[in-house]
Design an enzyme around this catalytic site. Structure first.
Site: not given
Ligand code: AP5
Length: 211
Positions: A13, A88, A122, A155, A166
């Protein structure tokens, strides 16, 4: 245009939002990035949420909704935004509906096996927020940000136990939003297993179709 990105952790994402945001001319708002910035700056919010993020649990709804409300009131969101990681939970989605009209919800579909491969490889730069992968998207110089040369980090929540948690939290709390938004006619599902450029293209087609 207000867009919501849905999908499991590591589905890409943040990567795709980084590619399409300039084309669409709207900001990318990642609640994960907002929490990580607060942790880095040791703000009261950061201190409150640090352990929650490391474990892979969700931050309480009230804290998250207040943070988002404040962020999207800023002037750069006047013409819309790409919301990544919010909502979420169904509660958060109901609250979002009171704040803005959501135009499209893009659901990133990816197998659990690919999710684990992407997350465990990552790396990121804390100051630029740029996302890398040791195999799929390596930096020019190993372990260093392309732009600033700063060391890349893994991370805390990309360690095996937190990844597993997660995924469980995603299935229990966030997956119900697929039905929630499908029932409202807003859901567009894309195959997130292709290359980043191909996924970005599917994304742009999904959000420029009418209806
Ligand atoms: P990446 O683009 O980083 O993936 P992502 O979907 O953004 O993954 P996240 O882990 O950031 O999402 P998340 O939802 O778990 O975490 P968030 O930060 O929102 O890509 C991943 C990897 O794949 C990278 O290495 C990239 O290079 C590679 N890649 C990408 N696309 C590719 C492709 N097409 N082909 C090959 N490789 C590829 O949340 C973190 C924490 O914050 C949560 O656990 C929670 O504690 C808190 N939090 C955040 N939002 C909320 C909320 N709304 N409510 C409550 N808690 C929240």
């Amino acid at each position: 245009m207000n867009l919501v990105l849905l999908g499991p952790p590591g589905a890409g994402k943040g990567t795709i939002a980084g590619i399409v945001r300039e084309k669409l001319g709207i900001p990318h708002i990642s609640t994960g990035d907002l929490f990580r910035a607060a942790i880095k700056n040791e703000t009261p919010l950061g201190l409150k949420v640090k352990a929650i993020l490391a474990s892979g649990e969700l931050v309480p709804d009230s804290v998250t909704v207040d943070m988002v409300r404040e962020r999207i009131a800023q002037s750069d969101c006047r013409n819309g935004m790409i919301l990544d990681g919010f909502p979420r939970t169904v509660f958060q989605a109901d609250e979002l509906a009171k704040m803005v009209k959501v135009d499209h919800v893009v659901n990133f579909s990816l197998s659990e096996e690919s999710v684990v491969k992407r997350l465990s490889g990552r790396r990121m730069c804390v100051s630029t927020g740029k996302i890398y992968h040791i195999i799929y998207n390596p930096p020019k110089v190993e372990g260093k940000d392309d732009e600033t040369g700063e060391p890349l980090i893994q991370r805390d929540d990309d360690k095996e136990d937190a990844i597993r948690n997660r995924l469980k939290v995603y299935q229990e709390s966030t997956e119900p939003l697929i039905t929630y938004y499908r029932d409202k006619g807003l859901l567009r599902t894309i195959d997130a297993s292709a290359t980043p450029d191909a996924v970005a293209e599917s994304f742009l087609s999904a959000v420029t179709v009418s209806g």
